[in-house]
Design a protein around this motif. Structure first.
Motif, PDB file in Angstrom:
ATOM      1  N   CYS A  65     -89.830  -9.256  21.088  1.00  0.00           N
ATOM      2  CA  CYS A  65     -90.458 -10.572  21.077  1.00  0.00           C
ATOM      3  C   CYS A  65     -90.925 -10.921  19.669  1.00  0.00           C
ATOM      4  O   CYS A  65     -91.456 -10.073  18.956  1.00  0.00           O
ATOM      5  N   GLY A  78     -88.085 -14.492  22.838  1.00  0.00           N
ATOM      6  CA  GLY A  78     -87.964 -13.142  23.377  1.00  0.00           C
ATOM      7  C   GLY A  78     -86.487 -12.839  23.521  1.00  0.00           C
ATOM      8  O   GLY A  78     -85.702 -13.717  23.906  1.00  0.00           O
ATOM      9  N   GLN A 103     -87.312  -8.108  34.328  1.00  0.00           N
ATOM     10  CA  GLN A 103     -87.692  -8.170  32.915  1.00  0.00           C
ATOM     11  C   GLN A 103     -87.531  -9.586  32.370  1.00  0.00           C
ATOM     12  O   GLN A 103     -88.417 -10.096  31.679  1.00  0.00           O
ATOM     13  N   GLY A 105     -90.071 -11.890  33.893  1.00  0.00           N
ATOM     14  CA  GLY A 105     -91.372 -11.538  33.336  1.00  0.00           C
ATOM     15  C   GLY A 105     -91.566 -12.110  31.939  1.00  0.00           C
ATOM     16  O   GLY A 105     -92.649 -12.614  31.606  1.00  0.00           O
ATOM     17  N   LEU A 106     -90.521 -12.031  31.125  1.00  0.00           N
ATOM     18  CA  LEU A 106     -90.598 -12.624  29.782  1.00  0.00           C
ATOM     19  C   LEU A 106     -90.808 -14.133  29.876  1.00  0.00           C
ATOM     20  O   LEU A 106     -91.665 -14.694  29.178  1.00  0.00           O
ATOM     21  N   ASP A 135     -92.049 -15.882  32.354  1.00  0.00           N
ATOM     22  CA  ASP A 135     -93.363 -16.185  32.927  1.00  0.00           C
ATOM     23  C   ASP A 135     -94.506 -15.857  31.969  1.00  0.00           C
ATOM     24  O   ASP A 135     -95.618 -16.348  32.145  1.00  0.00           O
ATOM     25  N   SER A 136     -94.243 -15.046  30.957  1.00  0.00           N
ATOM     26  CA  SER A 136     -95.288 -14.689  29.987  1.00  0.00           C
ATOM     27  C   SER A 136     -95.562 -15.813  28.988  1.00  0.00           C
ATOM     28  O   SER A 136     -96.515 -15.741  28.225  1.00  0.00           O
ATOM     29  N   GLY A 137     -94.712 -16.836  28.995  1.00  0.00           N
ATOM     30  CA  GLY A 137     -94.936 -17.976  28.123  1.00  0.00           C
ATOM     31  C   GLY A 137     -94.153 -17.955  26.823  1.00  0.00           C
ATOM     32  O   GLY A 137     -94.468 -18.696  25.898  1.00  0.00           O
ATOM     33  N   ILE A 138     -93.106 -17.135  26.739  1.00  0.00           N
ATOM     34  CA  ILE A 138     -92.299 -17.129  25.511  1.00  0.00           C
ATOM     35  C   ILE A 138     -91.704 -18.523  25.294  1.00  0.00           C
ATOM     36  O   ILE A 138     -91.394 -19.219  26.250  1.00  0.00           O
ATOM     37  N   SER A 147     -82.029 -16.202  35.649  1.00  0.00           N
ATOM     38  CA  SER A 147     -82.845 -16.384  34.447  1.00  0.00           C
ATOM     39  C   SER A 147     -82.739 -17.821  33.960  1.00  0.00           C
ATOM     40  O   SER A 147     -83.743 -18.436  33.580  1.00  0.00           O
TER      41      SER A 147
END
Length: 115
Positions: free
Chosen positions: A6, A11, A30, A33-34, A36-39, A63
């Motif tokens: 990242c 990411g 994965q 998750g990336l 949803d983490s706000g990348i 994705s």
């Protein structure tokens, strides 16, 4: 599982050499998750992937759907030739997702499109 890198701008999830039933769900988790983490952007790098069945295509498709929901740009980096490229083309992937020949090109495209 894939390798994650990242930066401030995106990411990158690098797929393992093989993606199939044994690891497809974990790689999808994965990627989601990336996202949803706000990348701000996501690159799926398949350049080192030598085998990818429908589970790998599922990871990419789901994705892309999540990225679209979140308004996050996503690029897929495919190897220039080989079975992964061929399977992706037969499945029509280049019509549904942005494809780049390498990670550097994908990052340049993301930078050019950034506000």
């Amino acid at each position: 599982m894939g390798r994650v890198e990242c930066t401030e701008t995106c990411g990158t999830l690098t797929f393992p050499a093989e993606v199939d039933l044994s690891n497809g769900d974990a790689i999808l988790a994965q990627a989601v998750g990336l996202l949803d983490s706000g990348i701000p952007a996501l690159i799926l790098d398949l350049t080192g992937c030598t085998f990818c069945d429908s589970n790998g295509l599922n990871v990419i498709t789901h994705s892309q759907m999540r990225a679209t929901e979140l308004g996050v740009p996503m690029w897929v980096v495919l190897p220039p030739r080989g079975i992964v490229r061929r399977v992706s083309e037969v499945a029509g992937l280049p019509r549904r997702v942005a494809i780049a020949p390498d990670v550097a090109t994908a990052r340049e495209a993301l930078a050019a499109a950034a506000p």
